[in-house]
Design an enzyme around this catalytic site. Structure first.
Site, short mmCIF file in Angstrom:
data_model
loop_
_atom_site.label_atom_id
_atom_site.label_comp_id
_atom_site.label_asym_id
_atom_site.label_seq_id
_atom_site.Cartn_x
_atom_site.Cartn_y
_atom_site.Cartn_z
N TYR A 43 -5.52 9.65 10.73
CA TYR A 43 -4.41 8.59 10.41
C TYR A 43 -3.46 8.44 11.64
O TYR A 43 -2.73 7.35 11.75
CB TYR A 43 -3.50 9.50 9.36
CG TYR A 43 -2.87 8.24 8.46
CD1 TYR A 43 -3.39 7.12 7.87
CD2 TYR A 43 -1.39 8.33 8.26
CE1 TYR A 43 -2.74 6.28 7.32
CE2 TYR A 43 -0.61 7.21 7.61
CZ TYR A 43 -1.44 6.32 7.03
OH TYR A 43 -0.73 5.26 6.24
N THR A 55 -8.63 -0.21 -0.35
CA THR A 55 -8.08 -1.59 0.17
C THR A 55 -8.60 -1.87 1.46
O THR A 55 -9.08 -0.76 2.10
CB THR A 55 -6.50 -1.60 0.23
OG1 THR A 55 -6.18 -0.67 1.24
CG2 THR A 55 -6.01 -1.30 -1.04
N LYS A 60 4.25 5.59 9.85
CA LYS A 60 4.93 5.91 8.44
C LYS A 60 5.91 6.88 8.68
O LYS A 60 7.25 6.77 7.82
CB LYS A 60 3.91 6.62 7.67
CG LYS A 60 2.72 5.52 7.35
CD LYS A 60 3.27 4.30 6.63
CE LYS A 60 2.01 3.56 6.24
NZ LYS A 60 2.68 2.23 5.67
N1 LIG Z 1 -4.42 1.86 0.81
C1 LIG Z 1 -4.14 3.39 0.74
O1 LIG Z 1 -4.85 4.20 0.43
C2 LIG Z 1 -2.70 3.13 1.08
C3 LIG Z 1 -2.08 4.42 0.77
C4 LIG Z 1 -0.73 4.72 1.00
C5 LIG Z 1 0.11 3.53 1.61
N2 LIG Z 1 -0.65 2.39 2.03
C6 LIG Z 1 0.35 1.42 2.30
O2 LIG Z 1 0.22 0.07 1.71
C7 LIG Z 1 0.58 -1.16 2.37
C8 LIG Z 1 -0.35 -2.16 1.80
O3 LIG Z 1 -1.73 -1.88 2.46
P1 LIG Z 1 -3.04 -2.15 1.46
O4 LIG Z 1 -3.77 -0.71 1.19
O5 LIG Z 1 -2.52 -2.81 0.30
O6 LIG Z 1 -4.11 -3.06 2.16
P2 LIG Z 1 -4.18 -4.51 2.52
O7 LIG Z 1 -5.11 -4.56 3.58
O8 LIG Z 1 -4.39 -5.01 1.30
O9 LIG Z 1 -2.72 -4.98 2.99
C9 LIG Z 1 -2.43 -4.83 4.27
C10 LIG Z 1 -1.66 -6.05 4.41
O10 LIG Z 1 -0.82 -6.06 5.96
C11 LIG Z 1 -1.01 -7.21 6.59
N3 LIG Z 1 -0.38 -7.36 7.57
C12 LIG Z 1 -1.19 -6.56 8.81
N4 LIG Z 1 -0.52 -6.86 10.03
C13 LIG Z 1 0.41 -7.84 9.62
C14 LIG Z 1 1.41 -8.79 10.53
N5 LIG Z 1 1.43 -8.45 11.90
N6 LIG Z 1 2.10 -9.60 9.88
C15 LIG Z 1 2.14 -9.42 8.61
N7 LIG Z 1 1.21 -8.94 7.67
C16 LIG Z 1 0.53 -8.17 8.47
C17 LIG Z 1 -2.39 -7.87 6.27
O11 LIG Z 1 -2.56 -9.10 6.29
C18 LIG Z 1 -2.71 -7.16 4.63
O12 LIG Z 1 -2.06 -8.29 3.72
C19 LIG Z 1 0.45 -0.58 3.86
O13 LIG Z 1 1.84 -0.26 4.32
C20 LIG Z 1 -0.34 0.81 3.76
O14 LIG Z 1 -0.39 1.48 4.96
C21 LIG Z 1 -1.93 2.28 1.70
#
Ligand SMILES: NC(=O)c1ccc[n+]([C@@H]2O[C@H](COP(=O)([O-])OP(=O)(O)OC[C@H]3O[C@@H](n4cnc5c(N)ncnc54)[C@H](O)[C@@H]3O)[C@@H](O)[C@H]2O)c1
Length: 260
Positions: free
Chosen positions: A156, A196, A163
């Site tokens: 990570y 994702t 984060k």
């Molecule tokens: N998937 C997991 O296990 C998990 C767990 C905890 C937290 N999260 C968090 O959830 C959030 C969403 O991620 P996700 O898992 O749905 O993945 P995802 O890939 O579906 O979404 C990530 C999004 O970030 C956007 N992005 C990246 N750089 C960017 C920029 N410069 N400008 C605008 N948009 C930008 C991407 O286009 C995408 O739409 C993130 O903050 C991620 O860290 C994910």
């Protein structure tokens, strides 16, 4: 009548139907909330996002790279024009260069550090500042975080630092916005592992899903997991959470409470 009838949300970070932002949108949409979306610029991405959010009949879609001030300003101009005042800002995005996730943390470059913190943490401050003048009283802002902010999670790396900065920013924004006459609330949801595109970029997601399912007190599989997050986002947008701000709320099947 839905819990969010007559309310409007601007959602950042839907890429496809697997995105956490998509599941949050579905949950808000089911309760009568009108939605609009912002996505990373690019034809291929736009096609994907248009298709993914079609069921939500969006008020508008605006391209925005959150690391560019001019994109942020343009997006909120569009919001002002097409949406008017709105109630909820959903920040569900993050990015770190791949090499910073796959190399040892010790090797993190200054550039990778700056990019990860800029896109994944500073963007919440920038979007909140731009959104506030357009937000209705008692609105709600939600961002997505992960356990890596406080515990060591292999690979990570710099995203964990981002984060941690994000969760701290939530507290500072919540303190200032709560005292503002609009009383907008700001909270983070700390989700367990969900399959994702972003999670695949970090690696070992299948192994993590198995591990979560074995260790978390509640069952944890990817589809249900994203739905759980959507429900908590609904709670955080609705009046049911009127006294809650500055919090990091775990939606991880209880994974974070288990020591062994
Ligand atoms: N998937 C997991 O296990 C998990 C767990 C905890 C937290 N999260 C968090 O959830 C959030 C969403 O991620 P996700 O898992 O749905 O993945 P995802 O890939 O579906 O979404 C990530 C999004 O970030 C956007 N992005 C990246 N750089 C960017 C920029 N410069 N400008 C605008 N948009 C930008 C991407 O286009 C995408 O739409 C993130 O903050 C991620 O860290 C994910």
């Amino acid at each position: 009548m839905g819990l969010l009838e007559g309310k409007k949300a601007l959602v950042f970070g839907v890429l496809n139907e697997y995105s956490i932002g998509w599941h949050i949108s579905q949950s808000l949409h089911q309760q009568g909330c009108q939605l609009a979306f912002s996505h990373l610029p690019g034809e291929k991405i736009e096609r994907r996002v248009v298709k993914a959010v079609e069921p939500f009949k969006p008020a508008f879609l605006a391209p925005c790279d959150v690391s560019k001030d001019e994109d942020v300003a343009r997006t909120f101009e569009t919001a002002k024009e097409k949406f008017g005042a709105f109630d909820f800002l959903i920040h569900s995005l993050a990015f770190a260069p791949a090499e910073a996730l796959h190399n040892p943390f010790l090797e993190t470059s200054r550039t990778a550090w700056n990019t990860a913190l800029d896109v994944s943490a500073y963007s919440l401050v920038a979007l909140t500042r731009a959104a506030l003048p357009l937000m209705n009283a008692n609105g709600s802002i939600i961002t997505m975080t992960y356990l890596g902010a406080e515990k060591y999670i292999p690979m990570y790396n710099v995203m964990a630092v981002a984060k941690a900065a994000l969760e701290c920013s939530v507290r500072y924004l919540a303190a200032e916005l709560g005292r503002n006459e609009k009383h907008v609330r700001v909270n983070a949801i700390s989700a367990g592992a969900i399959k994702t595109m972003a999670a695949r970029g970090i690696g070992d997601i299948d192994k993590m899903m198995t591990h979560y399912n074995e260790k978390a007190p509640l069952p944890w599989d990817s589809d249900d997991a994203a739905t759980h997050v959507g429900k908590t986002a609904l709670y955080l947008c609705s009046d049911l959470s009127s006294g809650v701000t500055g919090e990091t709320i775990y939606v991880d099947g209880g994974y974070n409470i288990v020591g062994w």
